[in-house]
Design a protein around this motif. Sequence first.
Motif, short mmCIF file in Angstrom:
data_model
loop_
_atom_site.label_atom_id
_atom_site.label_comp_id
_atom_site.label_asym_id
_atom_site.label_seq_id
_atom_site.Cartn_x
_atom_site.Cartn_y
_atom_site.Cartn_z
N LEU A 80 86.03 102.08 100.13
CA LEU A 80 85.91 103.11 101.19
C LEU A 80 85.00 102.86 102.04
O LEU A 80 85.33 103.06 103.36
N VAL A 81 83.92 102.20 101.89
CA VAL A 81 82.85 102.00 102.91
C VAL A 81 83.32 100.94 104.09
O VAL A 81 83.19 101.28 105.23
N LEU A 82 83.91 100.10 103.58
CA LEU A 82 84.51 98.85 104.42
C LEU A 82 85.75 99.50 105.44
O LEU A 82 85.38 99.20 106.43
N GLY A 83 86.35 99.94 104.74
CA GLY A 83 87.48 100.86 105.39
C GLY A 83 87.18 101.68 106.71
O GLY A 83 87.26 101.57 107.71
N ALA A 84 86.03 102.64 106.07
CA ALA A 84 85.41 103.55 107.33
C ALA A 84 84.75 102.70 108.28
O ALA A 84 84.63 103.14 109.47
N ARG A 85 83.87 101.75 107.92
CA ARG A 85 83.10 100.99 108.86
C ARG A 85 84.12 100.37 109.84
O ARG A 85 83.77 100.28 111.11
N TRP A 86 85.19 99.69 109.42
CA TRP A 86 86.18 99.08 110.41
C TRP A 86 86.89 99.97 111.28
O TRP A 86 86.76 99.81 112.28
N VAL A 87 87.19 101.32 110.84
CA VAL A 87 87.72 102.26 111.60
C VAL A 87 86.57 102.74 112.62
O VAL A 87 86.92 102.95 113.85
N ALA A 88 85.28 102.54 112.16
CA ALA A 88 84.41 103.16 113.23
C ALA A 88 84.31 102.30 114.20
O ALA A 88 83.49 102.59 115.42
N LYS A 89 84.45 100.93 114.07
CA LYS A 89 84.45 99.96 115.13
C LYS A 89 85.65 100.00 116.25
O LYS A 89 85.63 99.07 117.12
N LEU A 95 88.92 108.65 116.10
CA LEU A 95 89.15 108.29 114.67
C LEU A 95 87.87 107.65 114.34
O LEU A 95 87.37 107.68 113.23
N ALA A 96 87.02 106.90 115.33
CA ALA A 96 85.80 106.35 114.82
C ALA A 96 84.85 107.41 114.55
O ALA A 96 84.04 107.10 113.48
N GLU A 97 84.73 108.42 115.19
CA GLU A 97 83.86 109.58 114.86
C GLU A 97 84.03 109.95 113.59
O GLU A 97 83.18 110.39 112.79
N ALA A 98 85.60 110.28 113.25
CA ALA A 98 85.76 110.76 112.04
C ALA A 98 85.31 110.16 110.80
O ALA A 98 84.96 110.61 109.80
N ALA A 99 85.46 108.53 110.99
CA ALA A 99 85.15 107.67 110.06
C ALA A 99 83.69 107.84 109.58
O ALA A 99 83.24 107.93 108.64
N SER A 100 82.90 107.86 110.67
CA SER A 100 81.37 107.99 110.19
C SER A 100 81.12 109.39 109.73
O SER A 100 80.24 109.30 108.78
N ASP A 101 81.85 110.47 110.07
CA ASP A 101 81.56 111.78 109.48
C ASP A 101 82.13 111.69 108.17
O ASP A 101 81.25 112.37 107.29
N LEU A 102 82.85 111.01 107.75
CA LEU A 102 83.54 110.89 106.32
C LEU A 102 82.46 110.30 105.36
O LEU A 102 82.33 110.72 104.44
N LEU A 103 82.07 109.28 105.84
CA LEU A 103 81.14 108.36 105.09
C LEU A 103 79.77 109.42 104.75
O LEU A 103 79.10 109.32 103.74
N ALA A 104 79.26 110.06 106.06
CA ALA A 104 78.38 111.15 105.67
C ALA A 104 78.76 112.25 104.62
O ALA A 104 77.62 112.76 103.73
N GLU A 116 73.38 105.86 96.04
CA GLU A 116 72.80 104.59 96.30
C GLU A 116 73.39 103.19 96.58
O GLU A 116 73.28 102.32 97.42
N THR A 117 74.64 103.11 95.71
CA THR A 117 75.60 102.14 95.86
C THR A 117 76.31 102.28 97.12
O THR A 117 76.37 101.17 97.90
N LEU A 118 76.44 103.50 97.64
CA LEU A 118 77.20 103.50 98.93
C LEU A 118 76.16 103.21 100.07
O LEU A 118 76.64 102.33 100.89
N MET A 124 80.23 94.38 105.57
CA MET A 124 80.05 94.46 107.01
C MET A 124 81.24 94.07 107.85
O MET A 124 81.94 93.52 107.27
N VAL A 125 81.03 94.83 108.94
CA VAL A 125 82.15 94.60 109.68
C VAL A 125 81.75 94.06 111.09
O VAL A 125 80.73 94.32 111.36
N GLY A 126 82.76 93.24 111.78
CA GLY A 126 82.08 92.30 113.00
C GLY A 126 82.08 93.55 114.01
O GLY A 126 81.93 94.73 114.04
N PRO A 127 81.80 93.04 115.38
CA PRO A 127 81.42 93.96 116.46
C PRO A 127 82.48 94.88 116.79
O PRO A 127 83.84 94.70 116.46
#
Length: 233
Positions: A80-89, A95-104, A116-118, A124-127
């Motif tokens: 979940l975190v890796l996918g959302a971080r990729w979309v956020a980039k 869509l990037a903003e929605a991914a960040s909101d989803l994680l929050a 804590e695990t999350l 990590m995702v690249g630039p």
Amino acid sequence: MSRSERLLDLVQTLRRHRRPVSGRALAAELGVSIRTLYRDIATLQGQGAPIEGEAGLGYVLKPGFFLPPLMLDDEQIEALVLGARWVAKQPDARLAEAASDLLAKVAAVLPPDLRETLDATALMVGPRAEAAEGIDLGAVRQAIRRERKLGFSYRDAGGARSARTVWPFALGFFDKVRVLVAWCETRQDFRHFRVDRIEELDVTEDRYPRRRQALLKEWRESQGIGQKAAARN
């Protein structure tokens, strides 16, 4: 193993047994003490899980119970975190903003140990990808959802331009380009359009005459995607 993971494993184990299974058998299968098992069953029952039975008689999970969607294990959280971080980039700003909101939102409702695990996920995702397209990807996604025709000017690999009217039904995200998959009225066939070559986008209110799911299914068959998946299986 976190307590949330243990509870998840207990529910999944009970699902595999159609008849009552003893507490000791469950404890052995899960690798926990009988005391821990009884405590976990009580916790699940308190959360609304329809587990029937008692010590000495065995336990069974009534059919039709669905796990709460946020009972996630470590690898599911990492996915979940890796996918959302990729979309956020990605260059699709909405869509990037929605991914960040989803994680929050997910972090806000997870149990403390899973939160804590999350937060500590080390994947990590690249630039951020450089935005090469000059059109609003959000508008394209909305047209796909609403099954509306798109009109635009398209520049092919040789630089030649043509006017197109298409029925969009999928959008592919790759590392450096985005690709629109659509039925092209001009070519009377499926076509793939690099989004960075699309100009003068016109999102119409004309609904195309076929359902998006049907177009997607037909396109998959034309690409041999279904057969490839079956062969891998």
